[in-house]
Design a protein around this motif. Structure first.
Motif, PDB file in Angstrom:
ATOM      1  N   PHE A 219       0.933   2.019 -12.192  1.00  0.00           N
ATOM      2  CA  PHE A 219       1.583   2.728 -11.129  1.00  0.00           C
ATOM      3  C   PHE A 219       0.407   3.312 -10.215  1.00  0.00           C
ATOM      4  CE2 PHE A 219       1.872   7.263  -9.873  1.00  0.00           C
ATOM      5  CZ  PHE A 219       3.263   7.285  -9.229  1.00  0.00           C
ATOM      6  N   ILE A 220       0.680   3.427  -9.109  1.00  0.00           N
ATOM      7  CA  ILE A 220      -0.262   3.871  -7.926  1.00  0.00           C
ATOM      8  C   ILE A 220       0.290   4.755  -7.029  1.00  0.00           C
ATOM      9  CG2 ILE A 220      -2.206   3.196  -6.311  1.00  0.00           C
ATOM     10  CD1 ILE A 220      -2.124   0.551  -7.591  1.00  0.00           C
ATOM     11  N   ALA A 221      -0.101   5.633  -6.393  1.00  0.00           N
ATOM     12  CA  ALA A 221       0.115   6.173  -5.058  1.00  0.00           C
ATOM     13  C   ALA A 221      -0.729   5.594  -4.021  1.00  0.00           C
ATOM     14  CB  ALA A 221       0.096   7.875  -5.032  1.00  0.00           C
ATOM     15  N   ARG A 222      -0.404   4.878  -2.817  1.00  0.00           N
ATOM     16  CA  ARG A 222      -1.390   4.399  -1.920  1.00  0.00           C
ATOM     17  C   ARG A 222      -0.938   4.865  -0.645  1.00  0.00           C
ATOM     18  NH1 ARG A 222      -2.451  -1.783  -3.620  1.00  0.00           N
ATOM     19  NH2 ARG A 222      -4.043  -0.647  -4.545  1.00  0.00           N
ATOM     20  N   THR A 223      -1.947   4.738   0.123  1.00  0.00           N
ATOM     21  CA  THR A 223      -1.627   4.668   1.734  1.00  0.00           C
ATOM     22  C   THR A 223      -2.280   3.656   2.437  1.00  0.00           C
ATOM     23  OG1 THR A 223      -2.176   5.946   3.732  1.00  0.00           O
ATOM     24  CG2 THR A 223      -3.833   6.274   1.858  1.00  0.00           C
ATOM     25  N   PRO A 224      -1.593   3.062   3.478  1.00  0.00           N
ATOM     26  CA  PRO A 224      -2.145   1.930   4.281  1.00  0.00           C
ATOM     27  C   PRO A 224      -3.277   2.312   4.883  1.00  0.00           C
ATOM     28  CG  PRO A 224      -0.234   2.580   5.269  1.00  0.00           C
ATOM     29  CD  PRO A 224      -0.179   3.357   3.934  1.00  0.00           C
ATOM     30  N   ASP A 225      -3.578   3.821   4.932  1.00  0.00           N
ATOM     31  CA  ASP A 225      -4.897   4.428   5.913  1.00  0.00           C
ATOM     32  C   ASP A 225      -6.164   4.210   5.166  1.00  0.00           C
ATOM     33  OD1 ASP A 225      -2.735   4.964   7.812  1.00  0.00           O
ATOM     34  OD2 ASP A 225      -2.466   6.992   7.239  1.00  0.00           O
ATOM     35  N   GLY A 226      -6.993   3.569   5.726  1.00  0.00           N
ATOM     36  CA  GLY A 226      -8.313   3.733   4.940  1.00  0.00           C
ATOM     37  C   GLY A 226      -8.292   2.485   3.819  1.00  0.00           C
ATOM     38  N   SER A 227      -9.400   2.748   2.998  1.00  0.00           N
ATOM     39  CA  SER A 227      -9.619   1.735   1.960  1.00  0.00           C
ATOM     40  C   SER A 227      -8.796   1.978   0.786  1.00  0.00           C
ATOM     41  CB  SER A 227     -10.938   1.445   1.511  1.00  0.00           C
ATOM     42  OG  SER A 227     -11.610   2.667   0.887  1.00  0.00           O
ATOM     43  N   TYR A 228      -8.263   1.001   0.000  1.00  0.00           N
ATOM     44  CA  TYR A 228      -7.577   1.433  -1.201  1.00  0.00           C
ATOM     45  C   TYR A 228      -8.418   2.151  -2.550  1.00  0.00           C
ATOM     46  CZ  TYR A 228      -3.924  -1.937   0.275  1.00  0.00           C
ATOM     47  OH  TYR A 228      -3.064  -2.565   1.067  1.00  0.00           O
TER      48      TYR A 228
END
Length: 528
Positions: free
Chosen positions: A464-473
């Motif tokens: 499970f992860i909370a992720r954003t396309p902004d910036g690096s993972y």
């Protein structure tokens, strides 16, 4: 102004009172199936209601007039008609007008978005309004507005974008929901704002720019969050007068109104054993099977109760016996003049025909107001992705909603992801960023049930992860959790995480290097 919103999967009681008009998108009736056509008489959109959510299907054609694509989603204003005349909006204040653009760099989604552009010398640039002749907001009523935005140019040190609800009655002291924000060039994000109107029936929404900038707006959704009965009629609510021989009524009698100008009133003689004076209307709102809901309402006791009298609330279905299938049964008493509120949580059974009842046993007088119904847990019992705030995951590794008994955790449906050992990262379930928005730098708690459906290999795991396309993972991923499990293992996870500065976080459930996992009963809550 920072507005931290508690994320709930809400039963959307669609917007407000809409007046007819005669363009391609005329009267939107939230409780009826409707069909809309373009000038060439091609079907462009259908609207319909399911489980209390207003939905739409959009149709796309090739140059020969053949349907090439159909898309279903929650109903929202998308401006794809390309003209304000065919929407429920106007181009703002007459001196500072916005426009609907198809300029690719300024379009957020689809082919068109609204854009406002102003210079630093313009103090207040109102480039988008709701049209008061097409959307009316009820007085003393709570609404939620969600929209997407795109920043097209850097704002100056004294510049900002803003949203508010305003009425021409009275001064700016009656403004509601005022929100200000800045952003970097090409930043795309979303806002979810909640406000309660005042006593005026003339509120409208404003999107604007203060002291220069360029902003695009799209995908606007307006929903009525709390039913306050301020229309004075059952017609634009999801409620009825109750059992036909014991009907309640909407009253404006001051001593029996809880808040605002109207409340629902039930009055029964002591000879009435069971007096059901208000129901939810099953034609307008349906409750999903095996799903948890929370109902909150205000009440006022209008007369002293007898020794054998009480007030009650029940969620009921006509399928099967009341004894086995009633849910959330709550009874209470009260002194004359007493006001209060109740919050009742219940989980429906296997029936799709549940409705809510407010009643009086053996005589009394009770007023009800300010009802809010929320779906607390996403159980995927609708059997599809249109209603939930979730998607099938990454387009190369999609999950599915299954009713296969060996893969279902609870109820009749669960989400399942299945991948081979050769697939390194298999993202089979995402939150839909257009339906759930996570505030920046804010803490959330996510709880879900899982079931491992096959034995994992030595290098495999679930994640499970909370992720954003902004910036690096690496820098911006939050709440990363991995686990293993034996075939047939059922369990639950609770994960707390704090978002970073991005407005575009979404949640991912996945499988690393092969496995099969079911997910169900998801809750997402804002943590103070």
């Amino acid at each position: 102004m920072k507005n931290k919103i508690k994320i709930l999967i809400v039963v959307m009681l669609f917007s407000c009172l809409f007046m007819p008009y005669t363009h391609a998108q005329p009267f939107i009736d939230p409780f009826k199936n409707q069909h809309f056509y373009d000038e060439a008489n091609k079907l462009t959109m259908t609207t319909f209601n399911r489980f209390g959510q207003m939905l739409m299907t959009n149709y796309h054609y090739d140059l020969n007039g053949n349907v090439v694509k159909q898309e279903q989603d929650w109903y929202k204003d998308t401006f794809e008609q390309g003209s304000f005349d065919q929407t429920r909006f106007t181009d703002g204040y007459y001196e500072t007008k916005g426009k609907i653009t198809n300029e690719p760099s300024k379009v957020i989604n689809g082919s068109y978005s609204v854009v406002g552009e102003s210079t630093s010398g313009q103090e207040w640039h109102e480039f988008l309004h709701t049209d008061i002749s097409k959307i009316q907001f009820e007085p003393n009523t709570t609404y939620k507005v969600t929209f997407r935005y795109k920043v097209n140019q850097e704002t100056g040190p004294n510049s900002s974008y803003y949203f508010l609800a305003r009425t021409p009655d009275g001064g700016i002291g009656n403004d509601k929901g005022g929100t200000w924000w800045k952003g970097k060039v090409e930043e795309v994000g979303s806002k979810t704002l909640t406000f309660t109107t005042g006593s005026s029936a003339k509120y409208y929404l404003i999107w604007g720019i203060h002291k220069g900038g360029s902003l695009s707006i799209d995908d606007i959704q307006i929903t009525k969050e709390i039913e306050s009965f301020e229309s004075g009629s059952y017609a634009v609510t999801v409620y009825t007068k109750g059992y036909y021989t014991r009907e309640g009524k909407i009253t404006n009698e001051p001593t029996k109104v809880i808040q605002g100008n109207y409340s629902v009133l039930g009055e029964a003689e002591s000879t009435h054993d069971w007096f059901e004076f208000m129901h939810t209307d099953r034609n307008k709102i349906q409750f999903e099977p095996n799903t948890t809901y929370k109902v909150t309402f205000s009440y006022k006791v209008n007369q002293e109760l007898g020794p054998n009298s009480y007030y009650y609330f029940i969620a009921r279905t006509p399928d099967g016996s009341y004894e086995e299938n009633d849910r959330g049964h709550t009874i209470w008493k009260g002194k004359a003049g007493e006001t209060g509120s109740k919050t009742v949580a219940f989980t429906t059974g296997s029936s799709a025909k549940y409705y809510l009842i407010w009643g009086i046993h053996n005589g009394g007088s009770l007023s009800i107001d300010d009802i809010q119904i929320t779906k607390e847990i996403e159980s995927f019992e609708s059997g599809g992705y249109v209603l939930p705030s979730y998607t099938k995951g990454h387009y190369t590794s999609r999950g599915k909603i299954t009713n296969e008994l060996s893969q279902v955790i609870n109820g009749g449906h669960s989400v399942v992801g299945e991948s081979a050992s050769g697939q390194e990262w298999f993202e089979f379930l995402h939150t839909d960023i257009s339906k759930i928005q996570f505030e920046p730098n804010t803490t959330y708690k996510v709880t879900f049930n899982y079931k491992g459906n096959q034995e994992l290999g030595p290098n495999s795991y679930y994640y499970f992860i909370a992720r954003t396309p902004d910036g690096s993972y690496k820098e911006n991923d939050r709440g990363h959790k991995i686990w293993k499990g034996k075939a047939g293992e059922v369990g639950s996870k609770t994960i707390t995480f704090t978002t970073g500065s991005s407005t575009n976080y979404y949640l991912i459930w996945g499988i690393h290097k092969g496995g099969e996992l079911s997910i169900d009963d998801i809750t997402i809550k804002f943590e103070k």
